[in-house]
Design a protein around this motif. Structure first.
Motif, PDB file in Angstrom:
ATOM      1  N   LYS A 152       4.537   7.025  -1.291  1.00 26.90           N
ATOM      2  CA  LYS A 152       5.572   6.252  -0.309  1.00 26.90           C
ATOM      3  C   LYS A 152       4.656   5.332   0.166  1.00 26.90           C
ATOM      4  O   LYS A 152       3.583   5.072   0.361  1.00 26.90           O
ATOM      5  CB  LYS A 152       5.891   7.098   0.776  1.00 26.90           C
ATOM      6  CG  LYS A 152       7.093   8.275   0.088  1.00 26.90           C
ATOM      7  CD  LYS A 152       7.396   9.311   1.329  1.00 26.90           C
ATOM      8  CE  LYS A 152       8.512  10.228   0.788  1.00 26.90           C
ATOM      9  NZ  LYS A 152       8.943  10.975   1.979  1.00 26.90           N
ATOM     10  N   ILE A 153       5.435   4.067   0.757  1.00 29.29           N
ATOM     11  CA  ILE A 153       4.970   2.922   1.195  1.00 29.29           C
ATOM     12  C   ILE A 153       4.089   3.356   2.661  1.00 29.29           C
ATOM     13  O   ILE A 153       4.779   4.155   3.319  1.00 29.29           O
ATOM     14  CB  ILE A 153       5.966   1.917   1.647  1.00 29.29           C
ATOM     15  CG1 ILE A 153       6.635   1.241   0.130  1.00 29.29           C
ATOM     16  CG2 ILE A 153       5.345   0.652   2.405  1.00 29.29           C
ATOM     17  CD1 ILE A 153       7.753   0.226   0.599  1.00 29.29           C
ATOM     18  N   ASP A 154       2.713   2.964   2.667  1.00 30.67           N
ATOM     19  CA  ASP A 154       2.045   3.344   3.807  1.00 30.67           C
ATOM     20  C   ASP A 154       2.302   2.478   5.032  1.00 30.67           C
ATOM     21  O   ASP A 154       1.684   1.455   5.213  1.00 30.67           O
ATOM     22  CB  ASP A 154       0.570   3.120   3.445  1.00 30.67           C
ATOM     23  CG  ASP A 154      -0.118   3.923   4.494  1.00 30.67           C
ATOM     24  OD1 ASP A 154       0.011   4.000   5.545  1.00 30.67           O
ATOM     25  OD2 ASP A 154      -1.484   4.135   4.024  1.00 30.67           O
ATOM     26  N   ARG A 155       3.214   3.155   5.754  1.00 35.47           N
ATOM     27  CA  ARG A 155       3.653   2.141   6.887  1.00 35.47           C
ATOM     28  C   ARG A 155       2.664   1.927   7.877  1.00 35.47           C
ATOM     29  O   ARG A 155       2.583   1.048   8.833  1.00 35.47           O
ATOM     30  CB  ARG A 155       5.027   2.731   7.489  1.00 35.47           C
ATOM     31  CG  ARG A 155       6.215   2.505   6.373  1.00 35.47           C
ATOM     32  CD  ARG A 155       7.499   2.824   6.977  1.00 35.47           C
ATOM     33  NE  ARG A 155       8.679   2.679   6.253  1.00 35.47           N
ATOM     34  CZ  ARG A 155       9.363   1.737   5.786  1.00 35.47           C
ATOM     35  NH1 ARG A 155       9.164   0.554   6.850  1.00 35.47           N
ATOM     36  NH2 ARG A 155      10.238   1.488   4.903  1.00 35.47           N
ATOM     37  N   ALA A 156       1.818   2.964   8.059  1.00 33.78           N
ATOM     38  CA  ALA A 156       0.897   3.077   9.136  1.00 33.78           C
ATOM     39  C   ALA A 156       0.003   1.828   8.850  1.00 33.78           C
ATOM     40  O   ALA A 156      -0.414   1.078   9.761  1.00 33.78           O
ATOM     41  CB  ALA A 156       0.271   4.378   9.159  1.00 33.78           C
ATOM     42  N   GLN A 157      -0.514   1.928   7.416  1.00 31.94           N
ATOM     43  CA  GLN A 157      -1.328   0.736   7.122  1.00 31.94           C
ATOM     44  C   GLN A 157      -0.825  -0.483   7.429  1.00 31.94           C
ATOM     45  O   GLN A 157      -1.543  -1.708   7.845  1.00 31.94           O
ATOM     46  CB  GLN A 157      -1.796   0.744   5.828  1.00 31.94           C
ATOM     47  CG  GLN A 157      -2.934  -0.024   5.224  1.00 31.94           C
ATOM     48  CD  GLN A 157      -3.308  -0.013   3.846  1.00 31.94           C
ATOM     49  OE1 GLN A 157      -3.243   1.105   3.333  1.00 31.94           O
ATOM     50  NE2 GLN A 157      -4.091  -1.077   3.329  1.00 31.94           N
TER      51      GLN A 157
ATOM     52  N   PRO B   7       0.815  -1.194   0.019  1.00 31.36           N
ATOM     53  CA  PRO B   7       0.035  -0.056  -0.088  1.00 31.36           C
ATOM     54  C   PRO B   7       1.065   1.258   0.076  1.00 31.36           C
ATOM     55  O   PRO B   7       1.891   1.211   0.584  1.00 31.36           O
ATOM     56  CB  PRO B   7      -0.700  -0.264   1.147  1.00 31.36           C
ATOM     57  CG  PRO B   7       0.087  -0.876   2.234  1.00 31.36           C
ATOM     58  CD  PRO B   7       0.779  -2.010   1.359  1.00 31.36           C
ATOM     59  N   LEU B   8       0.317   2.580  -0.647  1.00 30.52           N
ATOM     60  CA  LEU B   8       1.155   3.634  -0.966  1.00 30.52           C
ATOM     61  C   LEU B   8       0.334   4.568  -0.106  1.00 30.52           C
ATOM     62  O   LEU B   8      -1.005   4.380  -0.151  1.00 30.52           O
ATOM     63  CB  LEU B   8       1.504   3.941  -2.176  1.00 30.52           C
ATOM     64  CG  LEU B   8       2.114   2.901  -3.053  1.00 30.52           C
ATOM     65  CD1 LEU B   8       2.477   3.287  -4.362  1.00 30.52           C
ATOM     66  CD2 LEU B   8       3.654   2.610  -2.284  1.00 30.52           C
ATOM     67  N   THR B   9       0.851   5.699   0.197  1.00 30.91           N
ATOM     68  CA  THR B   9       0.402   7.047   0.648  1.00 30.91           C
ATOM     69  C   THR B   9       0.059   7.841  -0.494  1.00 30.91           C
ATOM     70  O   THR B   9       0.539   7.525  -1.602  1.00 30.91           O
ATOM     71  CB  THR B   9       1.336   7.693   1.691  1.00 30.91           C
ATOM     72  OG1 THR B   9       2.410   8.003   1.014  1.00 30.91           O
ATOM     73  CG2 THR B   9       1.587   6.850   2.840  1.00 30.91           C
ATOM     74  N   ASP B  10      -0.595   8.794  -0.110  1.00 34.03           N
ATOM     75  CA  ASP B  10      -1.131   9.881  -1.369  1.00 34.03           C
ATOM     76  C   ASP B  10       0.430  10.247  -2.221  1.00 34.03           C
ATOM     77  O   ASP B  10       0.271  10.643  -3.266  1.00 34.03           O
ATOM     78  CB  ASP B  10      -1.812  10.852  -0.812  1.00 34.03           C
ATOM     79  CG  ASP B  10      -3.305  10.514  -0.278  1.00 34.03           C
ATOM     80  OD1 ASP B  10      -3.714   9.460  -0.915  1.00 34.03           O
ATOM     81  OD2 ASP B  10      -3.776  11.298   0.457  1.00 34.03           O
ATOM     82  N   ASN B  11       1.171  10.263  -1.544  1.00 31.64           N
ATOM     83  CA  ASN B  11       2.492  10.911  -2.112  1.00 31.64           C
ATOM     84  C   ASN B  11       3.473   9.901  -2.692  1.00 31.64           C
ATOM     85  O   ASN B  11       4.605  10.253  -3.014  1.00 31.64           O
ATOM     86  CB  ASN B  11       3.248  11.980  -1.041  1.00 31.64           C
ATOM     87  CG  ASN B  11       4.000  11.062   0.169  1.00 31.64           C
ATOM     88  OD1 ASN B  11       3.812   9.906   0.310  1.00 31.64           O
ATOM     89  ND2 ASN B  11       4.674  11.676   1.165  1.00 31.64           N
TER      90      ASN B  11
ATOM     91  N   SER C  32      -0.886  -1.489  10.913  1.00 32.48           N
ATOM     92  CA  SER C  32      -2.220  -1.857  11.208  1.00 32.48           C
ATOM     93  C   SER C  32      -2.373  -3.531  10.765  1.00 32.48           C
ATOM     94  O   SER C  32      -3.357  -4.189  11.770  1.00 32.48           O
ATOM     95  CB  SER C  32      -3.298  -1.051  10.815  1.00 32.48           C
ATOM     96  OG  SER C  32      -3.283   0.188  11.246  1.00 32.48           O
TER      97      SER C  32
END
Length: 825
Positions: free
Chosen positions: A727-732, A721-725, A735
């Motif tokens: 980058k890898i969405d580490r928060a997701q 998963p990626l963030t809007d910018n 979770s």
């Protein structure tokens, strides 16, 4: 969108969605319900200067006050964007006001505050509460309120109400505050911050405000000097020379014990001297690095002392490390000599295939020879290099922290003083060689006439045997990581026993939970618990929180700095932050090491000149914390990609770099998960065209990284998963890791027999997965089990199975068959 063209609904939607009220630090040792007032007059000359600035800039005088208030809140919270209440009209409730202090100069901050104030006033009639309910947002409790009218309506929950008022013909800053949150001294400081901000604005509106401190001279001196560790005179000797004094004082006293072996001070000194002379004869120069590649043993101990006596610098390398990692450490450290022992050379031989210039000496053979065993008498300076410990590196390469003899000796005496190590006392040596705490465990007792109790790894992995070893060895002082102490407590809660000689237990390497402290004092009320904190780069522990009971606060503090150590909490410009505010933890003083060996770039980034003490080094830790009113430090976490798991400091980037080298892996991310039973552990997510076997991934990473850096589980995704910018969405991913079972593969064959079902229930609890996701063909270690979690299984089954049983029979159905065979009549 042009802000001036925003409708009221759009304006307040943006404000509401930006976040809640900014919190202020709690700072009182005696919280009492109620409110109090602190105020200070604004000098008339300053009022006149501010009025002239407001006129020339075209802003209101209240905008000046609002800019100063924003700057104070940013300093108190450690955040550049702040939200406060703003009273638009006298006798009304405050409105939400969102500001940013990210602007460069005071003038730009002032103009921003003016624009923010004007827009808020333009939209003040809008029904904000109705919009908040429509958006489904919680009620916002305003911790701070700025009241330019001086007559705002008090709001429940407000901690600081800052008003500008006229009193006896003077302009005053009046602070109404809640006494259960802050005390009078703190309130006085906060009023002072506002006054200082106003003075700085008036003095030079075009100055860069981020580089200007709000702290008074008295507070600055208190933070730099008053919060430093106590001054302690150290002998002008090195630690091995103090050991030699003890050898002369009582040569036949036992210095070290391991199982049924023991060496006296004379015997240990003799062997260390033989090694030292052999190193010198091999061409060792002053401060040359010598790698010691052995198991934890009496021979290891003599090797460490031998290196120090010869004027060399000790580099620990565990013999089971992958050959590639050993080679990288030897090369980076510039080693020319390696001390090892027979039977410890398997991976070392592989590492040295392409390093023919490095010479190997066998400790056991050196000690069997009748070489010179007199003290070599090599002159070693206090600022000489004592040792190099390699830690995980974010670039994919480990980095070697260099520490000097003065820092080593200071730390040894900090342990001797605070843990009360004395003559005749036994200190348990339990930590792996690559863990920096291993060194003080090994040497501290030798400086005061005590003895070192070397505890085998097999005993550590069998808690009952571990406790027997402590009791039989009459260990008085012990240090372990919190996750292992939790395992020990679980055993003691099932099998209470006395440890009559144990006086002090220290925990380090991980954040300590208050529940663990409560459990400890329930089980061992007379044994002090010391929370220790420090870094490899700062000669190990720099703070000790010595506890004889459960601390009062919600968190377990890190304690005060130890002797001769200074700790600063600073902002991005290295200016100390207000007392109680979050700041980056920086160290100064004798503890700070030289930097990273043969790595000038990373050294320059983390080791800086101390701006407050000429000629001294400052180390930026990457950790964040805050001061507590009693002078102790509280840990707030890290803001980079570094974590600690089971006491080992790990750069996530180094693991990800290794994972990306595996054929077929397109992208990778590693996160830390935490479960009540399983503790902190690493989980890896990767994307690939096809699934890869967990065993393949573990073997690949195990060939590059030490075992403690290999993730316990791997989860494949088509894409991460990626963030809007982008980058890898580490928060997701974090979770996902926190879910009951993030793994792709799990056993789906339901346990059949009563024993299988009983074992599956224990595995599920220890591994932190649902019971119905444990299959009878599951492999405990493939499911993410570690040696520590295997010990938990053994304890939960009341030692019906041992760690060796689980290692030899890791598949659930095989282990169940073993249990059934043993219980058969």
């Amino acid at each position: 969108m042009n802000t001036s063209a925003r409708t009221s609904a759009e304006y307040w939607r943006d404000v509401l969605l930006a976040g809640g009220s900014t919190s202020v630090p709690r700072w009182t040792r005696t919280p009492m319900p109620g409110t109090a007032v602190s105020e200070a007059a604004i000098p008339e000359p300053l009022v006149a200067e501010l009025d002239r600035l407001a006129t020339s800039t075209g802003v209101s005088s209240t905008s000046l006050m609002l800019a100063a208030h924003a700057k104070v809140l940013a300093a108190l919270s450690g955040e550049s964007a702040v939200t406060t209440g703003y009273v638009p009209v006298a006798h009304t409730s405050p409105q939400l006001c969102r500001l940013t202090t990210g602007t460069a100069s005071w003038r730009s901050l002032l103009l921003h505050a003016h624009a923010t104030e004007a827009e808020l006033l333009a939209h003040q009639e809008f029904p904000v509460e109705a919009l908040r309910e429509e958006l489904g947002l919680p009620t916002i409790v305003l911790e701070t309120v700025f009241d330019p009218t001086g007559d705002g309506v008090p709001v429940q929950g407000t901690v600081l109400h800052v008003a500008i008022a006229r009193h006896d013909g003077r302009s005053v800053i009046r602070l109404r505050y809640r006494t259960e949150v802050i005390d009078d001294a703190c309130a006085t400081r906060i009023v002072g911050y506002h006054l200082t901000a106003l003075r700085l604005i008036a003095a030079d509106p075009d100055a860069t405000h981020g580089r200007q401190s709000l702290l008074s001279h008295d507070e600055l001196r208190y933070q730099l000097d008053g919060l430093a560790g106590p001054c302690r005179d150290l002998p002008d000797l090195r630690c091995h020379e103090l050991f030699e004094q003890r050898v002369r004082a009582h040569p036949e006293v036992v210095a070290a014990v391991q199982n049924d072996r023991q060496w006296t001070y004379r015997e240990l000194n003799s062997r260390a001297n033989q090694i030292a002379h052999a190193l010198l004869n091999a061409g060792l120069g002053r401060q040359d690095v010598v790698a010691v590649v052995t198991e934890r043993s009496l021979e290891w101990m003599s090797g460490v002392l031998g290196v120090l006596k010869a004027g060399g610098a000790y580099l620990p390398i565990e013999p089971h490390f992958p050959a590639q990692r050993i080679a990288a450490m030897l090369t980076r450290a510039g080693c020319a000599l390696v001390l090892t022992e027979s039977g410890s050379t398997a991976t070392l031989d592989g590492a040295m295939e392409h390093l023919p210039e490095i010479r190997t000496l066998l400790i056991d053979r050196l000690c069997e020879q009748s070489g010179d065993d007199s003290d070599p008498g090599v002159a070693v300076a206090s600022d000489g290099l004592a040792y190099v410990f390699f830690t995980s590196g974010s670039t994919g390469e480990p980095k070697g922290a260099m520490c000097e003899h003065a820092g080593l000796l200071n730390h040894l005496f900090a342990k001797i003083d605070d843990l009360e190590v004395g003559e005749g006392d036994a200190v348990a040596q339990t930590a792996p060689q690559c863990f920096d705490i291993s060194l003080w465990q090994l040497l501290s007792a030798l400086l005061v006439g005590g003895r070192t109790l070397l505890v085998d790894q097999e005993a550590i992995l069998d808690v009952g045997r571990f406790l027997d070893t402590l009791a039989d060895g009459r260990a008085g002082v012990l240090q372990v990581v919190p996750s292992y102490l939790d395992v020990v407590l679980s055993f003691l809660e099932r099998h209470p026993r006395e440890l009559p000689d144990l006086r002090c237990v220290s925990v380090t390497g991980e954040a300590v939970k208050k529940d663990l402290v409560k459990r400890w004092f329930r089980a061992q009320p007379d044994v002090r618990l010391v929370n220790a904190y420090g870094l490899t780069e700062t000669s190990d522990d720099t703070n000790h929180a010595v506890m004889d009971r459960v601390p009062d606060g919600d968190q377990v503090p890190l304690g005060r700095p130890v002797n001769n150590v200074r700790v600063y909490l600073v902002d991005e410009h290295l200016s100390p932050v207000p007392l109680g505010a979050p700041g980056a933890i920086a160290f100064s003083g004798i503890c700070v090491g030289r930097g990273y060996i043969n790595d000038p770039e990373r050294t320059r980034a983390a080791f800086l000149p101390d701006p407050y003490r000429k000629g001294e080094r400052l180390h930026l830790s990457g950790d964040y914390g805050r001061w507590l009113p009693d002078g102790q430090l509280e840990f707030l976490g890290r803001r980079d990609n570094q974590v600690k798991v089971r006491g080992f400091r790990i750069e996530i980037g180094e693991i990800e770099d290794a994972l990306l080298r595996v054929p077929g892996v397109h992208d990778a991310a590693v996160v830390v998960a935490e479960g009540a039973a399983r503790g902190r552990h690493l989980l890896a997510f990767y994307s690939s065209g096809r699934p890869l076997k967990t065993t393949t991934l573990q073997e690949r990473l195990g060939g590059i990284l030490p075992a403690y850096m290999v993730p316990s589980a791997f989860s494949r995704r088509e894409a991460l998963p990626l963030t809007d910018n982008g980058k890898i969405d580490r928060a997701q991913l974090t979770s996902l890791a926190a879910e009951s079972n993030p793994l792709d593969e799990h056993g789906d064959d339901t346990p059949r027999t009563p024993t299988e079902r009983r074992l599956a229930a224990v595995w599920a609890e220890v591994l932190g997965v649902p019971r119905n996701r444990v299959g009878r063909r599951d492999d405990f270690f493939d499911r993410g089990g570690t040696s520590l979690s295997a010990v938990r299984v053994a304890i939960s089954l009341d030692r019906e199975v041992t760690l060796k049983d689980l290692v030899r029979h890791p598949v659930l159905t095989d282990l169940a068959e073993l249990v059934d065979r043993r219980s058969a009549p």
